[in-house]
Design an enzyme around this catalytic site. Structure first.
Site, PDB file in Angstrom:
ATOM      1  N   HIS A 190      42.919  51.055  41.742  1.00 36.27           N
ATOM      2  CA  HIS A 190      42.064  50.416  40.483  1.00 36.27           C
ATOM      3  C   HIS A 190      40.581  51.136  40.343  1.00 36.27           C
ATOM      4  O   HIS A 190      39.591  50.869  40.889  1.00 36.27           O
ATOM      5  CB  HIS A 190      41.627  48.913  41.015  1.00 36.27           C
ATOM      6  CG  HIS A 190      42.664  47.993  40.787  1.00 36.27           C
ATOM      7  ND1 HIS A 190      43.103  47.294  39.331  1.00 36.27           N
ATOM      8  CD2 HIS A 190      44.023  47.789  41.704  1.00 36.27           C
ATOM      9  CE1 HIS A 190      44.195  46.553  39.859  1.00 36.27           C
ATOM     10  NE2 HIS A 190      44.589  46.759  40.883  1.00 36.27           N
TER      11      HIS A 190
ATOM     12  N   GLU B 111      38.596  50.669  37.968  1.00 41.15           N
ATOM     13  CA  GLU B 111      37.516  49.927  37.338  1.00 41.15           C
ATOM     14  C   GLU B 111      36.967  49.017  38.339  1.00 41.15           C
ATOM     15  O   GLU B 111      35.806  48.564  38.338  1.00 41.15           O
ATOM     16  CB  GLU B 111      38.058  48.983  36.264  1.00 41.15           C
ATOM     17  CG  GLU B 111      38.794  47.986  36.834  1.00 41.15           C
ATOM     18  CD  GLU B 111      40.381  48.137  37.366  1.00 41.15           C
ATOM     19  OE1 GLU B 111      40.753  49.185  37.450  1.00 41.15           O
ATOM     20  OE2 GLU B 111      41.154  47.187  37.414  1.00 41.15           O
TER      21      GLU B 111
ATOM     22  N   CYS C 201      47.617  49.900  37.982  1.00 41.42           N
ATOM     23  CA  CYS C 201      48.484  48.815  38.720  1.00 41.42           C
ATOM     24  C   CYS C 201      49.751  48.255  38.102  1.00 41.42           C
ATOM     25  O   CYS C 201      50.375  49.025  37.703  1.00 41.42           O
ATOM     26  CB  CYS C 201      47.385  47.868  39.314  1.00 41.42           C
ATOM     27  SG  CYS C 201      48.253  47.099  40.732  1.00 41.42           S
TER      28      CYS C 201
END
Lengths: 83, 230
Positions: free
Chosen positions: B203, B205, B86
């Site tokens: 993302h 994660e 990002c």
């Protein structure tokens, strides 16, 4: 000498300008029929330099190193002595 | 492998990445403040998401000119894996480690939603454990995620297999309808020519544990760690 530089950052010709498009649409809702709306960004920089040429050169370096992104932007510099 | 997670003023996904590496995968990882000029002893770096320097100027532009980015460039030039997520992707393009630019979404609003990605290239340190063409589910959260490059450079990226993730539908088909930000060619993530620097808007994660809805992103971190063991 103290100079004031007005740096104007434009999206390159042909690039999508979502902000300009949204404003154009909103103006339409208010009854204004515009041909186009383009968004730009302007920075005003005061700088001490030996000469106008030197000031322009420094501001140009700033644009190339940080203020503009050559992939998406064109820029112009308007310079004047203020002291 | 010890992974450096780079922190700027405004990073906000740093601890999420740390959690996945340390607690989920059991990998040694450390947060590294941007004022550090060196990354000696680290074998990989991750630039997490967030809003470095308030996203003043262009997103990621100010962060890209900090001392730590010189150290990240050195790590990348040594062939070590470097990953930007990002805002990290924006920082990598602004610093010249990746080609192109990220600019305002075609519909200029912040988008936070699940997206489907197709894995286009498995010959990178980040995707080696996926299958080519595999569709994975990973969320996005951004306003400046529209990937842009001029036509000739874009074609070069495609020809060199540098497009690693593309926005697709559930069945793996890319179309305008499933492109959340207007990215050219539905691009969600690219690598450098060598493949060891990855930038992506979604993302991973936030999709690395089933308890939060998907663990499709976990293989990305696992692949990166595996690549370091070879």
């Amino acid at each position: 000498m103290l100079y004031e530089a007005e740096v104007t950052i434009n999206l390159k010709a042909g690039m999508l300008d979502p902000e300009g498009t949204t404003i154009k649409r909103a103006l339409g809702h208010l009854g204004y029929n515009t041909e186009s709306v383009k968004s730009t960004k302007r920075y005003v920089i005061e700088i001490n330099a030996e000469s106008e040429e030197n000031a322009r050169d420094l501001v140009d370096q700033m644009c190339q190193k940080l203020i503009a992104n050559p992939i998406i932007h064109d820029y112009s510099i308007d310079l004047r002595e203020i002291e | 492998m010890t992974v450096a997670i780079i922190q700027f003023g405004g990073s906000n996904c740093d601890n999420d990445v740390l959690h996945i590496l340390q607690d989920v995968l059991g990998i040694k990882a450390e947060l590294v403040w941007y004022k550090e000029g060196k990354l000696d002893g680290y074998e990989a770096a991750i630039i997490p998401g967030g809003f470095s320097y308030g996203d003043y100027l262009r997103s990621g532009a100010i962060a890209s000119r900090t001392p730590i980015m010189e150290a990240v460039k050195k790590l990348a030039n040594d062939g070590k894996p470097v990953m930007g997520i990002c805002n990290g992707f924006q920082i990598l393009t602004e610093s010249g480690l990746l080609d192109g630019a990220l600019t305002t979404n075609s519909y200029p609003k912040f988008k936070c939603e699940w997206s489907y990605l197709r894995v286009e290239n498995t010959n990178t340190p980040f995707t080696s454990m996926y299958e080519k063409g595999q569709v994975i589910r990973i969320p996005i959260a951004h306003k400046d995620g529209r990937y842009y490059h001029d036509d000739a450079s874009l074609q070069q990226l495609e020809d060199n297999n540098q497009v690693v993730f593309r926005y697709v539908d559930e069945k793996g088909n890319p179309s305008k309808d499933v492109n959340p930000n207007g990215s050219l060619n539905n691009i969600a993530g690219i690598t450098n020519r060598e493949g060891n620097v990855l930038g992506m808007m979604p993302h991973p994660e936030r999709a690395s544990e089933t308890i939060i809805g998907s663990d499709d992103g976990l293989l990305m971190f696992k692949s990166m760690v595996e690549s370091g063991r070879k």
